[in-house]
Design a protein around this motif. Structure first.
Motif, PDB file in Angstrom:
ATOM      1  N   ILE A  73       0.812  -1.216   0.000  1.00 59.87           N
ATOM      2  CA  ILE A  73       0.000   0.000   0.000  1.00 59.87           C
ATOM      3  C   ILE A  73       0.849   1.271   0.000  1.00 59.87           C
ATOM      4  O   ILE A  73       0.311   2.369   0.062  1.00 59.87           O
ATOM      5  CB  ILE A  73      -0.962   0.017   1.205  1.00 59.87           C
ATOM      6  N   ALA A  74       2.162   1.158  -0.095  1.00 60.92           N
ATOM      7  CA  ALA A  74       3.022   2.328   0.078  1.00 60.92           C
ATOM      8  C   ALA A  74       2.814   3.382  -0.991  1.00 60.92           C
ATOM      9  O   ALA A  74       3.076   4.568  -0.759  1.00 60.92           O
ATOM     10  CB  ALA A  74       4.491   1.904   0.120  1.00 60.92           C
ATOM     11  N   SER A  75       2.347   2.998  -2.191  1.00 61.42           N
ATOM     12  CA  SER A  75       2.135   3.978  -3.254  1.00 61.42           C
ATOM     13  C   SER A  75       0.660   4.323  -3.445  1.00 61.42           C
ATOM     14  O   SER A  75       0.323   5.012  -4.419  1.00 61.42           O
ATOM     15  CB  SER A  75       2.710   3.462  -4.582  1.00 61.42           C
ATOM     16  N   LEU A  83      -0.586   2.557   6.267  1.00 61.87           N
ATOM     17  CA  LEU A  83       0.841   2.308   6.021  1.00 61.87           C
ATOM     18  C   LEU A  83       1.656   2.577   7.275  1.00 61.87           C
ATOM     19  O   LEU A  83       2.510   1.760   7.670  1.00 61.87           O
ATOM     20  CB  LEU A  83       1.312   3.181   4.857  1.00 61.87           C
ATOM     21  N   ARG A  84       1.387   3.687   7.938  1.00 65.31           N
ATOM     22  CA  ARG A  84       2.168   4.036   9.127  1.00 65.31           C
ATOM     23  C   ARG A  84       1.934   3.036  10.257  1.00 65.31           C
ATOM     24  O   ARG A  84       2.885   2.634  10.944  1.00 65.31           O
ATOM     25  CB  ARG A  84       1.820   5.455   9.566  1.00 65.31           C
ATOM     26  N   SER A  85       0.703   2.615  10.428  1.00 59.97           N
ATOM     27  CA  SER A  85       0.421   1.602  11.442  1.00 59.97           C
ATOM     28  C   SER A  85       1.147   0.295  11.117  1.00 59.97           C
ATOM     29  O   SER A  85       1.692  -0.368  12.009  1.00 59.97           O
ATOM     30  CB  SER A  85      -1.091   1.368  11.518  1.00 59.97           C
ATOM     31  N   ALA A 132       8.679   6.401   6.664  1.00 59.78           N
ATOM     32  CA  ALA A 132       9.006   5.076   7.176  1.00 59.78           C
ATOM     33  C   ALA A 132      10.502   4.915   7.407  1.00 59.78           C
ATOM     34  O   ALA A 132      10.927   4.294   8.389  1.00 59.78           O
ATOM     35  CB  ALA A 132       8.500   4.010   6.203  1.00 59.78           C
ATOM     36  N   ALA A 133      11.328   5.460   6.506  1.00 63.59           N
ATOM     37  CA  ALA A 133      12.779   5.338   6.670  1.00 63.59           C
ATOM     38  C   ALA A 133      13.247   6.063   7.918  1.00 63.59           C
ATOM     39  O   ALA A 133      14.126   5.570   8.647  1.00 63.59           O
ATOM     40  CB  ALA A 133      13.488   5.880   5.431  1.00 63.59           C
ATOM     41  N   VAL A 141      16.971  -0.163  11.595  1.00 61.48           N
ATOM     42  CA  VAL A 141      16.428  -1.105  10.614  1.00 61.48           C
ATOM     43  C   VAL A 141      16.514  -0.474   9.231  1.00 61.48           C
ATOM     44  O   VAL A 141      16.214   0.709   9.056  1.00 61.48           O
ATOM     45  CB  VAL A 141      14.970  -1.472  10.945  1.00 61.48           C
ATOM     46  N   ASP A 142      16.930  -1.263   8.249  1.00 60.08           N
ATOM     47  CA  ASP A 142      16.919  -0.833   6.854  1.00 60.08           C
ATOM     48  C   ASP A 142      15.587  -1.196   6.219  1.00 60.08           C
ATOM     49  O   ASP A 142      15.059  -2.301   6.440  1.00 60.08           O
ATOM     50  CB  ASP A 142      18.033  -1.512   6.060  1.00 60.08           C
TER      51      ASP A 142
END
Length: 272
Positions: A73-75, A83-85, A132-133, A141-142
């Protein structure tokens, strides 16, 4: 030295999922990856890892409604809160599992999407990945993004290596990297040796995956010269893991002759 991780979503499916950890360890794997951990308690998965001397090296962030056909769902505009959850949930699992990499799936676009709609998808993608990054960097975390071929996953937003690297360069987050799946790359654009020699030295590739082309069976089956590709990866000094994301043609253990040959010919005495 190339290091291999068993993909427990595709390999060892002759066993129930919790038992696949032991089966992978028995075949000499030191690391595992899989699609999603969320159907199991994080503590139970960690126990399976510890009991079998395994490292968790990759899993995916929640992809939306997978069973209904969603593939990330990122795009997708309008799904930012979800997405954030999902990222927070993935990072909670990563902390328990000691996993330093999480793949964030981009999602599908409509076949008739207009250029303006596609631009909206990209803007959403960049904004979500930037958030998210930053969140992932705080817990070391990468995050990975992966181009996926349109034959296996029609409509997937991210298909080509250049597109993925452009996103990583544009955002400039040191913990945002590309997941280079040689199976998908061969289907979409080929020229794997040049791709490896061009992209691995940049430091933007965090994880590799392999499978035979075109049928996604053992990586030494089909049109790829696995021996040559592994030599190139070794020559370039890639320090990440290579995920074995393929569907064994018969039993998983019975199909690991390629791995035994690699160990015997190149790194006798080492566990891959």
């Amino acid at each position: 030295m190339p290091r291999f991780a068993a993909n427990l979503s595709m390999m060892y499916t002759e066993h129930d999922f919790p038992d696949r950890f032991a089966a992978a360890s028995a075949d000499g794997f030191e690391a595992v990856e899989y699609l999603f951990p969320y159907g199991h308690e994080a503590g139970e998965l960690r126990r399976r890892l510890d009991d079998n001397g395994l490292r968790q090296v990759l899993f995916n962030a929640p992809p939306g409604d997978w069973d209904s056909g969603e593939r990330g769902i990122a795009s997708l505009p309008g799904r930012e809160a979800e997405l954030r959850s999902g990222i927070d949930r993935a990072l909670d699992y990563a902390a328990v599992l000691g996993c330093g990499q999480v793949h964030v799936m981009a999602g599908l676009t409509a076949p008739d999407a207009t250029p303006d709609q596609l631009a909206g998808h990209r803007d959403t993608y960049l904004a979500n990945l930037a958030w998210a990054a930053e969140r992932a960097a705080a817990v070391d975390v990468d995050l990975l993004i992966e181009p996926i071929n349109g034959r296996d996953m029609p409509g997937y937003f991210l298909r080509r290596q250049a597109e993925a690297h452009a996103v990583v360069r544009e955002l400039g987050a040191p913990n945002l990297k590309v997941q280079l799946d040689l199976y998908h790359c061969q289907i979409v654009e080929g020229d794997l040796t040049t791709t490896l020699r061009r992209d691995l030295p940049t430091g933007r590739v965090g994880h590799l995956q392999i499978a035979g082309v075109p049928d996604r069976h053992e990586p030494d089956r089909g049109e790829l010269d696995l021996h040559h590709l592994l030599d190139v990866i070794a020559e370039l000094g890639f320090e990440g893991w290579i995920g074995c994301e393929y569907r064994p043609l018969a039993g998983t253990s019975e199909g690991l002759g390629w791995l035994k040959n690699f160990r015997d010919e190149n790194y006798r005495g080492d566990k891959a």
